[in-house]
Design an enzyme around this catalytic site. Structure first.
Site, PDB file in Angstrom:
ATOM      1  N   SER A  39     -10.585   9.879  -8.604  1.00  0.00           N
ATOM      2  CA  SER A  39      -9.641  10.128  -7.525  1.00  0.00           C
ATOM      3  C   SER A  39      -9.505   8.859  -6.696  1.00  0.00           C
ATOM      4  O   SER A  39     -10.500   8.205  -6.380  1.00  0.00           O
ATOM      5  CB  SER A  39     -10.117  11.292  -6.653  1.00  0.00           C
ATOM      6  OG  SER A  39      -9.099  11.653  -5.736  1.00  0.00           O
ATOM      7  N   GLU A  40      -8.263   8.515  -6.344  1.00  0.00           N
ATOM      8  CA  GLU A  40      -7.970   7.224  -5.708  1.00  0.00           C
ATOM      9  C   GLU A  40      -8.662   7.055  -4.354  1.00  0.00           C
ATOM     10  O   GLU A  40      -8.801   5.945  -3.860  1.00  0.00           O
ATOM     11  CB  GLU A  40      -6.462   7.065  -5.532  1.00  0.00           C
ATOM     12  CG  GLU A  40      -5.867   8.082  -4.538  1.00  0.00           C
ATOM     13  CD  GLU A  40      -4.342   8.116  -4.586  1.00  0.00           C
ATOM     14  OE1 GLU A  40      -3.763   7.718  -5.601  1.00  0.00           O
ATOM     15  OE2 GLU A  40      -3.748   8.552  -3.587  1.00  0.00           O
ATOM     16  N   ASN A  41      -9.066   8.175  -3.740  1.00  0.00           N
ATOM     17  CA  ASN A  41      -9.744   8.083  -2.446  1.00  0.00           C
ATOM     18  C   ASN A  41     -11.255   7.931  -2.588  1.00  0.00           C
ATOM     19  O   ASN A  41     -11.985   8.181  -1.638  1.00  0.00           O
ATOM     20  CB  ASN A  41      -9.389   9.285  -1.567  1.00  0.00           C
ATOM     21  CG  ASN A  41      -9.673  10.616  -2.224  1.00  0.00           C
ATOM     22  OD1 ASN A  41      -9.481  10.770  -3.420  1.00  0.00           O
ATOM     23  ND2 ASN A  41     -10.127  11.574  -1.459  1.00  0.00           N
TER      24      ASN A  41
ATOM     25  N   GLN B 274      -0.662   1.553  -2.605  1.00  0.00           N
ATOM     26  CA  GLN B 274      -1.957   1.814  -1.972  1.00  0.00           C
ATOM     27  C   GLN B 274      -3.029   0.783  -2.337  1.00  0.00           C
ATOM     28  O   GLN B 274      -3.795   0.345  -1.480  1.00  0.00           O
ATOM     29  CB  GLN B 274      -2.419   3.214  -2.371  1.00  0.00           C
ATOM     30  CG  GLN B 274      -3.498   3.763  -1.512  1.00  0.00           C
ATOM     31  CD  GLN B 274      -3.778   5.229  -1.799  1.00  0.00           C
ATOM     32  OE1 GLN B 274      -4.772   5.751  -1.357  1.00  0.00           O
ATOM     33  NE2 GLN B 274      -2.928   5.899  -2.525  1.00  0.00           N
TER      34      GLN B 274
END
Lengths: 221, 223
Positions: free
Chosen positions: B47-49, A103
């Site tokens: 959080s990766e988002n 990602q």
């Protein structure tokens, strides 16, 4: 005068050609430009390469585009989610090619494309199957993988508000891939909940400056 | 045999997280850790988002569809929290800004290799997400996983059988049976559940273990 506003979704996606490489923002359904993708489907384009973090949810947006077999190849970090049956069916049939990308590498490859960087070395993926066939180099005693930029012909993005110059602001975690994809395509199309007057967005809070954006369409959500 | 439940495993892992730490919790079992962070410590969840300062799941009526965690479940933001875009989220991960990533895994090797992204089933598309970025980039990697598969096979192996996520990165392993450190001298058992002795733990583990001199019983409150 600069006016990037377009009157409807069909005008927003006009000119996108078969075989194009598209960047679709979103993390799951959050921040996904579902209305623009639906307009793309209705425009009839096919044989697309799509870069997106996931593979679509349920039967809307990217999932629907895959269900209708418009996507030849998906460049993606996490295709299998709780409701990704459209992709899974196409994958099982061999009807779609998958390029699996970590990602952060997916995001950085697009940033590199937007920043004029021809490639970068990174630890992520070193000594794994996802680095097979890629150039590697020992740097400071650690193996690094050379990753190349990922540029789209078109990016479809979603924001909360925009103005006629294309300045954009987002809402909470719906920001996700939108700003980086806005930097990485030749044609950047933004759907926004609301178009506001020039000057109404606080310049301290603009996340995507209008230089990156080509078209803005209001969708009311 | 009595062993730790998934929630007790999460509780145990939470006790080791330092005050002031910036931490990413992987999806699945590690996400449960957020429910047991010691109340007297300020721990900032990443959080990766694009979130720092992630809070607990929302109360009924307070859900916001634009506020989700890495597992795409609804979450909340604590006072002091911030939103940012994906590239910054992964810059934090890859640039070594996170103190700790606590990840799930299929398998761990005795040299700290981790396998958690594919079981190579041709019918199932693989998914890597942020796993390789976290495993390569966080200052410290700890793993939380069931000691054995449902069939009884050891998940702590001499070498990983599944394709690697990263090699030689895991420092501590929390299982339903033990707490184990990965050291230059191999796997060192720090804690074992009371019902098991060291040789019984070794019998359930493919990799060779040694017992720390100051080993303790692994006990968790009823949850």
């Amino acid at each position: 005068m600069i006016d990037k506003r377009v009157k409807d979704l069909a005008s927003a996606v006009a000119g996108i050609k078969d075989g194009a490489t598209l960047l679709f923002a979103g993390f799951g359904q959050v921040g996904e430009p579902v209305e623009l993708i639906q307009a793309l489907l209705e425009a009839g384009v096919r044989d697309l390469t799509v870069a997106a973090n996931n593979s679509g949810t349920g039967e809307v947006g990217l999932a629907k585009l895959i269900r209708e077999r418009r996507v030849r190849k998906l460049i993606c970090s996490f295709p299998r989610t709780s409701d990704s049956h459209c992709f899974e069916a196409a994958f099982a049939e061999g009807a779609i090619e998958l390029e699996l990308v970590p990602q952060g590498t997916l995001s950085e490859r697009m940033r590199a494309a937007g920043a004029g960087i021809a490639g970068f070395y990174v630890r992520t993926g070193a000594e794994t199957k996802l680095a097979e066939g890629k150039e590697t180099r020992m740097i400071d005693g650690k193996l690094h993988v050379l990753e190349r930029p990922l540029r789209g012909d078109v990016a479809l993005i979603k924001a909360l508000k925009g103005d006629r110059w294309g300045n954009l602001v987002y809402r909470k975690s719906a920001r996700n891939f939108n700003p980086v994809m806005a930097m990485a395509a030749d044609l950047v199309i933004a759907q926004v909940k609301e178009i506001v007057e020039l000057g109404a967005l606080d310049p301290e809070c603009v996340v995507t400056p209008g230089i990156f954006v080509d078209r803005v369409v209001e969708v009311g959500r | 045999m009595k062993q730790l439940s998934r929630r007790q495993m999460a509780w145990r892992a939470a006790q080791d997280i330092a005050d002031g730490a910036y931490v990413n919790l992987g999806i699945g079992l590690p996400t449960l850790v957020s429910d047991y962070l010691p109340k007297d410590r300020e721990i900032v969840l990443h959080s990766e988002n694009g979130i720092l300062g992630m809070g607990p799941a929302p109360k009924p009526g307070e859900e916001d569809p634009d506020l989700i965690n890495a597992g795409k479940g609804l979450t909340t933001l604590l006072p002091g929290g911030a939103f940012f875009h994906h590239n910054d989220a992964f810059l934090m991960i890859r640039g070594g800004h996170l103190d700790l990533a606590l990840l799930g895994a299929y398998e761990i090797s005795e040299t700290g290799d981790i396998a958690n992204w594919t079981v190579e089933d041709p019918a199932t598309p693989p998914g890597v997400g942020g796993a390789m970025d976290l495993a390569a980039g966080a200052k410290e990697i700890r793993v939380i996983l069931e000691h054995n598969t449902k069939e009884g096979a050891s998940r702590i192996r001499r070498r990983c059988h599944y394709p690697l996520t990263a090699s030689g990165v895991v420092k501590r392993i929390y299982t339903n049976l033990a707490v184990i450190d990965v050291t230059p001298d191999g796997l060192v058992v720090r804690e074992i559940v009371p019902e098991l002795d060291f040789s019984q733990l070794q019998d359930k583990t493919e990799a060779r273990l040694t017992l720390a001199n100051d080993w303790r019983k692994l006990e968790a409150p009823a949850i």
